[in-house]
Enzyme design. Structure first.
Site, PDB file in Angstrom:
ATOM      1  N   ASP A   9       0.867  -1.191   0.000  1.00 41.98           N
ATOM      2  CA  ASP A   9       0.000   0.000   0.000  1.00 41.98           C
ATOM      3  C   ASP A   9       0.901   1.236   0.000  1.00 41.98           C
ATOM      4  O   ASP A   9       0.707   2.164   0.753  1.00 41.98           O
ATOM      5  CB  ASP A   9      -0.940   0.009   1.203  1.00 41.98           C
ATOM      6  N   ASP A  25       7.011   1.733   2.811  1.00 36.12           N
ATOM      7  CA  ASP A  25       6.968   0.734   1.734  1.00 36.12           C
ATOM      8  C   ASP A  25       8.011   1.056   0.672  1.00 36.12           C
ATOM      9  O   ASP A  25       8.675   0.160   0.139  1.00 36.12           O
ATOM     10  CB  ASP A  25       5.591   0.719   1.060  1.00 36.12           C
TER      11      ASP A  25
END
Length: 324
Positions: A11, A16
């Protein structure tokens, strides 16, 4: 040496992005594809964020797939702005561009996930960095999917009943508790979990963060830019939940899961146990319960990380941003 095959489900927020760059910096790792899911921001922003990361790292040959836009059941929770409203710190002025859509594969992320694993049975490590919706849906399309995986690495859940969204639940799991429940009940492949409390207890110093983002490379300049206006990276932000529980410091949450996947020696202490995600209750919904006493009588055990080799982890992080 044979390459380690990865599929990353994300996501894509700032953490990330850091985790993806870590995977891309390992010569022995081949990322077969990146599947996108809602979470830190909406799924369209997530796709754009992943494409930006791949562009910075000059790895645009890796296919990106658009996936779940919402939770498996119900309306789900609202996005939060921990990493900015767009997930990457709100520093890009071309966010409204639609050019990125031509770079995303037409195949849905869930279909791509089942296909990539089926084409490489027993060889793919799946790394899940966001809500587990894509994984739950993939299981419903192909119930044999977990048997074809080499292993599964998850950043999410909790091990002490401490939460960062609700009093008892972690963000990735509480965004879609049903999917988290399905995955931890039905993915019977070797499963490794970096919980929220674990990442916070193995935090790094802000001095190290400064060294990390001040390398003279495009990747480090990118990371410095996306963290420059983000309140989560401000030393003067004040006392937040993490500081109250674990003290201040830099926590690259998702990078812990990727680091463990590409180099298992960074995990220095772990516990193998049964777990279950709680689906009921005002405060407990989305919490991952660890069954130390075998009350659940579950045969499947997962590996929950407890301690990390932070020296090795720092080396991996430094290398991840030491890309031209």
């Amino acid at each position: 040496m044979a390459q380690k095959l990865l599929v990353i489900d994300t996501d894509c927020g700032i953490d990330d992005a850091q985790a993806i760059m870590l995977a891309l910096a390992i010569p022995s790792v081949k990322v077969l594809g990146i599947t996108c899911c809602f979470g830190n921001t909406d799924v369209d922003n997530v796709c754009q964020n992943v494409l930006r990361v791949l562009s910075v790292c000059e790895r645009t040959e890796i296919p990106v797939f658009r996936g779940s836009a919402g939770a498996l059941v119900g309306a789900g929770r609202q996005f939060r702005d921990h990493f900015g409203t767009d997930g990457l710190g709100d520093v890009f002025e071309d966010r409204d561009s639609t050019v990125w859509k031509t770079s995303v594969q037409s195949e849905h992320a869930v279909n791509a996930l089942t296909r990539l694993v089926s084409e490489n049975p027993g060889q793919v490590s799946l790394v899940a960095l966001g809500p587990l919706t894509n994984l739950a849906l993939a299981l419903r399309l192909d119930p044999a999917l977990p048997d074809k995986l080499k292993d599964l690495y998850i950043m999410g859940g909790n091990m002490e009943g401490k939460g960062n969204v609700t009093p008892c639940a972690e963000f990735n799991f509480v965004m879609d508790p049903e999917s988290a429940y399905v995955v931890l009940e039905e993915y019977l492949c070797p499963t490794h979990i970096a919980t929220w409390e674990f990442t916070c207890r193995n935090k790094l110093s802000w001095d190290f963060f400064d060294q990390l983002v001040n390398q003279e490379t495009s990747a480090s300049r990118f990371m410095k830019k996306i963290t420059s206006k983000c309140w989560a990276f401000s030393r003067e932000f004040g006392v937040n939940k993490r500081d109250v529980l674990f003290g201040p410091g830099y926590v690259p949450y998702d990078a812990f899961a990727v680091a463990a996947c590409v180099d298992g020696s960074v995990v220095t202490e772990k516990v193998d146990c049964a777990v279950r995600v709680e689906l009921h209750g005002e405060l407990g919904r989305g919490m991952m319960a660890i069954d130390h006493t075998n009350t659940l009588r579950k045969n499947h055990r997962v590996c929950v990380f407890k301690e990390f080799d932070t020296c090795k982890f720092k080396e991996l992080l430094m290398a991840s941003l030491n890309q031209p």
